[in-house]
Design a protein around this motif. Structure first.
Motif, PDB file in Angstrom:
ATOM      1  N   PHE A  81      12.466 -54.228  71.219  1.00 11.60           N
ATOM      2  CA  PHE A  81      13.090 -53.683  72.425  1.00 11.60           C
ATOM      3  C   PHE A  81      14.471 -53.096  72.105  1.00 11.60           C
ATOM      4  N   GLU A  82      15.257 -53.819  71.300  1.00 16.49           N
ATOM      5  CA  GLU A  82      16.593 -53.326  70.915  1.00 16.49           C
ATOM      6  C   GLU A  82      16.497 -52.019  70.142  1.00 16.49           C
ATOM      7  N   ARG A  83      15.520 -51.917  69.273  1.00 18.97           N
ATOM      8  CA  ARG A  83      15.354 -50.667  68.513  1.00 18.97           C
ATOM      9  C   ARG A  83      15.012 -49.512  69.450  1.00 18.97           C
ATOM     10  N   ALA A  84      14.173 -49.774  70.437  1.00 20.80           N
ATOM     11  CA  ALA A  84      13.789 -48.721  71.373  1.00 20.80           C
ATOM     12  C   ALA A  84      14.960 -48.281  72.242  1.00 20.80           C
ATOM     13  N   LEU A  85      15.859 -49.203  72.562  1.00 25.43           N
ATOM     14  CA  LEU A  85      17.008 -48.869  73.400  1.00 25.43           C
ATOM     15  C   LEU A  85      17.933 -47.849  72.745  1.00 25.43           C
ATOM     16  N   GLU A  86      17.899 -47.774  71.419  1.00 19.47           N
ATOM     17  CA  GLU A  86      18.752 -46.804  70.720  1.00 19.47           C
ATOM     18  C   GLU A  86      18.370 -45.370  71.069  1.00 19.47           C
ATOM     19  N   GLN A  87      17.183 -45.175  71.648  1.00 17.65           N
ATOM     20  CA  GLN A  87      16.729 -43.824  72.004  1.00 17.65           C
ATOM     21  C   GLN A  87      17.147 -43.407  73.416  1.00 17.65           C
ATOM     22  N   LEU A  88      17.798 -44.283  74.157  1.00 15.24           N
ATOM     23  CA  LEU A  88      18.250 -43.911  75.497  1.00 15.24           C
ATOM     24  C   LEU A  88      19.211 -42.723  75.421  1.00 15.24           C
ATOM     25  N   PRO A  89      19.077 -41.731  76.294  1.00 12.73           N
ATOM     26  CA  PRO A  89      19.934 -40.543  76.215  1.00 12.73           C
ATOM     27  C   PRO A  89      21.422 -40.847  76.411  1.00 12.73           C
ATOM     28  N   GLU A  90      21.733 -41.929  77.158  1.00 13.90           N
ATOM     29  CA  GLU A  90      23.141 -42.264  77.410  1.00 13.90           C
ATOM     30  C   GLU A  90      23.708 -43.229  76.367  1.00 13.90           C
ATOM     31  N   ARG A  91      22.906 -43.564  75.361  1.00  8.62           N
ATOM     32  CA  ARG A  91      23.281 -44.651  74.456  1.00  8.62           C
ATOM     33  C   ARG A  91      24.620 -44.420  73.757  1.00  8.62           C
ATOM     34  N   ARG A  92      24.810 -43.249  73.197  1.00 10.30           N
ATOM     35  CA  ARG A  92      26.044 -43.002  72.444  1.00 10.30           C
ATOM     36  C   ARG A  92      27.272 -43.113  73.349  1.00 10.30           C
ATOM     37  N   GLY A  93      27.183 -42.527  74.540  1.00  7.92           N
ATOM     38  CA  GLY A  93      28.304 -42.600  75.471  1.00  7.92           C
ATOM     39  C   GLY A  93      28.581 -44.013  75.944  1.00  7.92           C
ATOM     40  N   ASP A  94      27.518 -44.788  76.186  1.00  8.94           N
ATOM     41  CA  ASP A  94      27.700 -46.171  76.631  1.00  8.94           C
ATOM     42  C   ASP A  94      28.373 -47.010  75.542  1.00  8.94           C
ATOM     43  N   LEU A  95      27.954 -46.832  74.301  1.00  5.37           N
ATOM     44  CA  LEU A  95      28.573 -47.595  73.211  1.00  5.37           C
ATOM     45  C   LEU A  95      30.039 -47.220  73.040  1.00  5.37           C
ATOM     46  N   ALA A  96      30.349 -45.949  73.206  1.00  2.00           N
ATOM     47  CA  ALA A  96      31.742 -45.509  73.124  1.00  2.00           C
ATOM     48  C   ALA A  96      32.571 -46.134  74.239  1.00  2.00           C
ATOM     49  N   ALA A  97      31.985 -46.223  75.438  1.00  2.00           N
ATOM     50  CA  ALA A  97      32.692 -46.826  76.571  1.00  2.00           C
ATOM     51  C   ALA A  97      32.907 -48.328  76.357  1.00  2.00           C
ATOM     52  N   VAL A  98      31.917 -49.012  75.749  1.00  2.00           N
ATOM     53  CA  VAL A  98      32.086 -50.432  75.419  1.00  2.00           C
ATOM     54  C   VAL A  98      33.233 -50.599  74.426  1.00  2.00           C
ATOM     55  N   ALA A  99      33.275 -49.753  73.421  1.00  2.38           N
ATOM     56  CA  ALA A  99      34.349 -49.818  72.426  1.00  2.38           C
ATOM     57  C   ALA A  99      35.717 -49.620  73.080  1.00  2.38           C
ATOM     58  N   GLN A 100      35.801 -48.706  74.029  1.00  2.00           N
ATOM     59  CA  GLN A 100      37.055 -48.480  74.736  1.00  2.00           C
ATOM     60  C   GLN A 100      37.464 -49.699  75.549  1.00  2.00           C
ATOM     61  N   THR A 101      36.490 -50.357  76.163  1.00  2.00           N
ATOM     62  CA  THR A 101      36.777 -51.561  76.949  1.00  2.00           C
ATOM     63  C   THR A 101      37.318 -52.676  76.065  1.00  2.00           C
ATOM     64  N   LEU A 102      36.677 -52.906  74.924  1.00  2.00           N
ATOM     65  CA  LEU A 102      37.142 -53.950  74.013  1.00  2.00           C
ATOM     66  C   LEU A 102      38.501 -53.591  73.420  1.00  2.00           C
ATOM     67  N   GLU A 103      38.737 -52.313  73.190  1.00  2.00           N
ATOM     68  CA  GLU A 103      40.035 -51.877  72.682  1.00  2.00           C
ATOM     69  C   GLU A 103      41.122 -52.099  73.728  1.00  2.00           C
ATOM     70  N   ALA A 104      40.798 -51.888  74.997  1.00  2.00           N
ATOM     71  CA  ALA A 104      41.771 -52.145  76.064  1.00  2.00           C
ATOM     72  C   ALA A 104      42.132 -53.626  76.115  1.00  2.00           C
ATOM     73  N   ARG A 105      41.125 -54.503  75.930  1.00  2.00           N
ATOM     74  CA  ARG A 105      41.410 -55.941  75.863  1.00  2.00           C
ATOM     75  C   ARG A 105      42.357 -56.236  74.702  1.00  2.00           C
ATOM     76  N   ARG A 106      42.072 -55.637  73.548  1.00  2.00           N
ATOM     77  CA  ARG A 106      42.890 -55.881  72.353  1.00  2.00           C
ATOM     78  C   ARG A 106      44.325 -55.408  72.555  1.00  2.00           C
ATOM     79  N   LYS A 107      44.494 -54.251  73.162  1.00  2.00           N
ATOM     80  CA  LYS A 107      45.835 -53.692  73.365  1.00  2.00           C
ATOM     81  C   LYS A 107      46.661 -54.560  74.311  1.00  2.00           C
ATOM     82  N   ARG A 108      46.028 -55.063  75.370  1.00  2.00           N
ATOM     83  CA  ARG A 108      46.751 -55.943  76.291  1.00  2.00           C
ATOM     84  C   ARG A 108      47.264 -57.180  75.555  1.00  2.00           C
TER      85      ARG A 108
END
Length: 304
Positions: A81-108
């Motif tokens: 299932f995880e491998r198949a999720l990599e094919q979602l059209p929004e996947r790259r943008g969602d992962l980038a948004a997760v990275a931004q969220t974790l970076e915001a936590r780190r910066k605070r």
């Protein structure tokens, strides 16, 4: 099985599961990552949680969601299932948004510690007292050639750690904290100690480079504790030891603002599962309690 298929049969819920397989996030963070309203996100999360796909952990007024294991069928199909999720059209943008969220936590966190480094020892001791636990930490640490302390802070443990290893390395993400730690090392006359600037999730250490890692009251400041434990496993040599001291689960919500705590402590079972998931076993956990103080968990584990 039918309940699971119904829960997953929605593009938005697939995106939610894909994101939460990577990180543990709040509803507010998920609304920003997926660009959806809170009521819509909450409805989808409820469906996924009822199907056993997600679990929710409540800490004070915040609720954190993550992928769960309550549905045996989902657990069985999860790798494919995880491998198949990599094919979602929004996947790259969602992962980038997760990275931004974790970076915001780190910066605070970084901004807080840079601002309060000089007063940190007094601040933390006064606002959130804990039982005396340092002797317990030191008793768990084996003698090794190279020892690493992550989140070294003001260097309060470095002199004692230097007695346990030929070389001691301290890593912290706050330049101001490292200034205070260097001042303490000079004051205490600690030989063979080295301080490095670095993140808990990207330690400036080679694979298998240390025999022991110590994390003293730092995991509850980590934006992603599981990523920290995976990084600890990376730098440990085979049969290397990790020693953690951290807060047991509590309900002091104000600690998020006044002490930059990302997490209100941890459950014992939660830590054990994370450690084993990172490849760290032979886990022992001791809980220390004292009147008028928060409970402390002393944890030891070994890399296989």
């Amino acid at each position: 099985m039918l309940e699971l298929f119904k829960a997953l049969a929605d593009p938005c819920r697939l995106r939610l599961v894909a994101v939460l397989l990577k990180s543990e996030l709040t509803v507010q963070e998920l609304t920003q990552i997926l660009g959806m309203g809170q009521s819509r996100i909450s409805r989808h999360l409820k469906i996924l949680a009822e199907a056993g796909v997600l679990t929710v952990k409540r800490q004070g007024t915040w609720s954190y969601y993550r992928a769960g294991e309550q549905n045996p069928f989902f657990t069985a199909i999860r790798p494919e299932f995880e491998r198949a999720l990599e094919q979602l059209p929004e996947r790259r943008g969602d992962l980038a948004a997760v990275a931004q969220t974790l970076e915001a936590r780190r910066k605070r966190s970084l901004e807080f510690f840079d601002q309060h480094a000089a007063q940190w020892d007094e601040l933390s001791r006064t606002l959130l007292p804990v039982p005396e636990y340092q002797a317990g930490v030191l008793a768990l640490i084996p003698e090794v050639a190279v020892l690493l302390e992550i989140g070294v802070g003001t260097g309060t443990l470095m002199a004692e750690l230097a007695r346990k290893a030929k070389q001691v390395i301290g890593v912290d993400h706050s330049p101001a904290m490292l200034v205070e730690a260097r001042r303490r090392l000079v004051q205490d006359g600690v030989p063979g100690a080295e301080l490095r600037l670095g993140e808990m999730t990207h330690l400036p250490i080679a694979n298998g480079g240390v025999g022991c890692v110590v994390a003293n009251m730092v995991l509850h400041h980590a934006p992603d504790p599981q990523a920290v434990l995976a990084e600890i496993a990376r730098v440990l040599q085979p049969r290397g030891t990790v020693v953690l001291a951290d807060l047991a689960r509590h309900e002091r919500e104000w600690a998020r603002e006044q002490l930059a705590d990302q997490w209100l402590g941890f459950e014992e079972g939660e830590l054990k599962a994370w450690l084993e998931g990172a490849g760290l076993f032979e886990v022992t956990i001791e809980r220390l309690a004292a009147s008028g103080a928060e409970d402390v968990l002393l944890v030891k584990a070994v890399k296989h």
